[in-house]
Write an enzyme that holds these catalytic residues in place. Sequence first.
Site, PDB file in Angstrom:
ATOM      1  N   HIS A 133       6.029   7.773  -5.447  1.00  0.00           N
ATOM      2  CA  HIS A 133       6.780   6.972  -4.486  1.00  0.00           C
ATOM      3  C   HIS A 133       7.764   6.103  -5.272  1.00  0.00           C
ATOM      4  O   HIS A 133       7.544   5.805  -6.455  1.00  0.00           O
ATOM      5  CB  HIS A 133       5.847   6.081  -3.674  1.00  0.00           C
ATOM      6  CG  HIS A 133       5.001   6.823  -2.693  1.00  0.00           C
ATOM      7  ND1 HIS A 133       4.317   6.203  -1.687  1.00  0.00           N
ATOM      8  CD2 HIS A 133       4.729   8.154  -2.563  1.00  0.00           C
ATOM      9  CE1 HIS A 133       3.660   7.099  -0.969  1.00  0.00           C
ATOM     10  NE2 HIS A 133       3.881   8.290  -1.497  1.00  0.00           N
ATOM     11  N   GLU A 189       8.369   2.985  -5.346  1.00  0.00           N
ATOM     12  CA  GLU A 189       7.783   1.784  -5.933  1.00  0.00           C
ATOM     13  C   GLU A 189       7.043   2.111  -7.223  1.00  0.00           C
ATOM     14  O   GLU A 189       7.183   1.419  -8.236  1.00  0.00           O
ATOM     15  CB  GLU A 189       6.800   1.119  -4.959  1.00  0.00           C
ATOM     16  CG  GLU A 189       7.401   0.681  -3.653  1.00  0.00           C
ATOM     17  CD  GLU A 189       7.249   1.716  -2.541  1.00  0.00           C
ATOM     18  OE1 GLU A 189       7.527   2.924  -2.766  1.00  0.00           O
ATOM     19  OE2 GLU A 189       6.865   1.320  -1.428  1.00  0.00           O
ATOM     20  N   CYS A 225       3.387   1.455   1.339  1.00  0.00           N
ATOM     21  CA  CYS A 225       2.128   2.019   1.822  1.00  0.00           C
ATOM     22  C   CYS A 225       0.969   1.347   1.077  1.00  0.00           C
ATOM     23  O   CYS A 225       1.175   0.524   0.183  1.00  0.00           O
ATOM     24  CB  CYS A 225       2.108   3.528   1.590  1.00  0.00           C
ATOM     25  SG  CYS A 225       1.994   3.994  -0.158  1.00  0.00           S
ATOM     26  N   CYS A 239       1.036   1.892  -2.775  1.00  0.00           N
ATOM     27  CA  CYS A 239       2.060   1.097  -3.449  1.00  0.00           C
ATOM     28  C   CYS A 239       1.728  -0.390  -3.409  1.00  0.00           C
ATOM     29  O   CYS A 239       1.966  -1.108  -4.378  1.00  0.00           O
ATOM     30  CB  CYS A 239       3.430   1.387  -2.847  1.00  0.00           C
ATOM     31  SG  CYS A 239       3.966   3.080  -3.193  1.00  0.00           S
TER      32      CYS A 239
END
Length: 144
Positions: free
Chosen positions: A48, A50, A78, A81
């Site tokens: 992701h 992040e 999410c 993260c």
Amino acid sequence: MRIALEAAQAAAAAGETPVGAVVVDPASGEVIAVGANGPIRAHDPTAHAEIVALREAARKLGNYRLTGLELFVTLEPCAMCAGAISHARLGRLIYGADDAKGGAVIHGPKFFDQPTCHWRPQVTGGVLAAESAELLRSFFRARR
């Protein structure tokens, strides 16, 4: 946040969900790292935006603790993260669009509100939210 939006646009151009993230040192204004969503390209479910940005920042600084730094991300993080943000001990999280389905900061499990969360950054949501949300909407509209 504009840099994060550029990273999100790059992710979209690569066929990835358009999410971008930037780690910044608020004391100097220096951009430490930039990440774009890349799970498809990297064959990595943890890639992701992040996580990509946090990994790059940690490598660059030679420390997995990113205390005092800020993370700008185009979409509410999410749970995975949010956990990484907590473990990195970031000072502040700034995000764009809310994610009612997959977000874990103000939606879903509200990760930073959990008693088991050991580090809580300051959180500011809604920064360039309309632009962030429109980028996501147009990406998914084009895929339908």
